[in-house]
Scaffold this motif. Sequence first.
Motif, PDB file in Angstrom:
ATOM      1  N   ASN A 172       0.815  -1.216   0.000  1.00 48.35           N
ATOM      2  CA  ASN A 172       0.000   0.000   0.000  1.00 48.35           C
ATOM      3  C   ASN A 172       0.848   1.265   0.000  1.00 48.35           C
ATOM      4  O   ASN A 172       0.316   2.376   0.143  1.00 48.35           O
ATOM      5  N   GLY A 173       2.153   1.106  -0.126  1.00 54.14           N
ATOM      6  CA  GLY A 173       3.033   2.264  -0.164  1.00 54.14           C
ATOM      7  C   GLY A 173       3.306   2.861   1.207  1.00 54.14           C
ATOM      8  O   GLY A 173       3.740   4.021   1.314  1.00 54.14           O
ATOM      9  N   ILE A 174       3.070   2.089   2.252  1.00 60.52           N
ATOM     10  CA  ILE A 174       3.339   2.550   3.613  1.00 60.52           C
ATOM     11  C   ILE A 174       4.594   1.865   4.124  1.00 60.52           C
ATOM     12  O   ILE A 174       4.660   0.634   4.178  1.00 60.52           O
ATOM     13  N   ARG A 175       5.598   2.667   4.456  1.00 59.76           N
ATOM     14  CA  ARG A 175       6.874   2.132   4.922  1.00 59.76           C
ATOM     15  C   ARG A 175       6.964   2.221   6.437  1.00 59.76           C
ATOM     16  O   ARG A 175       6.284   3.030   7.073  1.00 59.76           O
ATOM     17  N   ALA A 176       7.819   1.387   7.032  1.00 61.35           N
ATOM     18  CA  ALA A 176       8.055   1.417   8.467  1.00 61.35           C
ATOM     19  C   ALA A 176       9.503   1.044   8.744  1.00 61.35           C
ATOM     20  O   ALA A 176      10.005   0.045   8.221  1.00 61.35           O
ATOM     21  N   ASN A 177      10.164   1.862   9.554  1.00 61.36           N
ATOM     22  CA  ASN A 177      11.541   1.610   9.961  1.00 61.36           C
ATOM     23  C   ASN A 177      11.729   2.051  11.402  1.00 61.36           C
ATOM     24  O   ASN A 177      10.921   2.813  11.945  1.00 61.36           O
ATOM     25  N   SER A 178      12.804   1.569  12.027  1.00 63.54           N
ATOM     26  CA  SER A 178      13.128   1.964  13.397  1.00 63.54           C
ATOM     27  C   SER A 178      14.490   2.641  13.442  1.00 63.54           C
ATOM     28  O   SER A 178      15.365   2.351  12.625  1.00 63.54           O
ATOM     29  N   ILE A 179      14.654   3.495  14.429  1.00 64.33           N
ATOM     30  CA  ILE A 179      15.965   4.022  14.774  1.00 64.33           C
ATOM     31  C   ILE A 179      16.324   3.467  16.143  1.00 64.33           C
ATOM     32  O   ILE A 179      15.498   3.450  17.059  1.00 64.33           O
ATOM     33  N   ALA A 180      17.553   2.975  16.289  1.00 62.67           N
ATOM     34  CA  ALA A 180      18.015   2.405  17.556  1.00 62.67           C
ATOM     35  C   ALA A 180      19.211   3.207  18.064  1.00 62.67           C
ATOM     36  O   ALA A 180      20.350   2.933  17.697  1.00 62.67           O
ATOM     37  N   PRO A 181      18.958   4.204  18.912  1.00 64.40           N
ATOM     38  CA  PRO A 181      20.066   4.981  19.480  1.00 64.40           C
ATOM     39  C   PRO A 181      20.797   4.193  20.557  1.00 64.40           C
ATOM     40  O   PRO A 181      20.343   3.140  21.018  1.00 64.40           O
ATOM     41  N   GLY A 182      21.927   4.753  20.982  1.00 61.07           N
ATOM     42  CA  GLY A 182      22.703   4.155  22.058  1.00 61.07           C
ATOM     43  C   GLY A 182      22.439   4.849  23.382  1.00 61.07           C
ATOM     44  O   GLY A 182      21.293   5.120  23.725  1.00 61.07           O
ATOM     45  N   ILE A 183      23.497   5.155  24.112  1.00 64.28           N
ATOM     46  CA  ILE A 183      23.375   5.812  25.418  1.00 64.28           C
ATOM     47  C   ILE A 183      23.502   7.314  25.177  1.00 64.28           C
ATOM     48  O   ILE A 183      24.595   7.859  25.030  1.00 64.28           O
TER      49      ILE A 183
END
Length: 263
Positions: free
Chosen positions: A185-196
């Motif tokens: 459907n053209g909907i994207r999903a991603n995550s960002i994983a920061p540190g400390i």
Amino acid sequence: MTVAAQRRPGMIDLAGKSIVISGGAGALGVAICRHLVELGARVTAFDIATADEAATAFGQLPAGLSYAQCDVSIPEDVQASLQNVADAQGPIDVVCCHAGLVDVSRVQLYDLKRFDALMNVNVRGTFVLAKEAASRWLTDERKGNLIFTSSWVHQVPWPEITPYAASKAAVNALMRGFAKELAANGIRANSIAPGIVAAGMALKSWNENDDYRRRASVAIPLGELQPVQSVADAMAFLCSDLSSYMTGSVLTVDGGCSLFPAI
């Protein structure tokens, strides 16, 4: 001078994008919001803080930034808030599921009420906001961009924050599910994983707890707390068209923390 005129050559351009970010009045959220606005986006920060508390957190709302008090664990709150943004600004392009709690306790002492409160925000709130945003895009037959905030501890045990780590593993599982089910459907999903990151509880613990600072120093190969701006930059990248061929990915920006334990 306008914000647009202040942009440096080579900076990411978010002009014309409408972005919603939950947890926007938190220590890290404020920095992210300011950076996205600097890059030209129209940003609406959702948070449970009152308008007065948010004004204190931001100092002053910059042009291009709006604020809405919203509990993302309550579907009716989220539905109304998203509708208000759409009515005021037009279609929403990006929704950042950033709101989260961290709570410190050894596992055998962790109170179940605190556990439930953390999961209510970190997992339920993330799911509610992503679900409602996706439902709007599907109804309107529009493409969309979901961004989830995870953490390096989603795959690395770290003392005294086990429920938090579990919640961030769940966030990544949710992200991958949204990415898989909605890609057509053209909907994207991603995550960002920061540190400390040098903000909030991590910064407080670094400054006040010698044992924490010792452990954290060992866990960061690059040797220093993560600058807040590095998280804002990564979030801006995921909001931009430069990430248009990414979905289902975890963007790890952690100074090498995920390499822990260090030798």
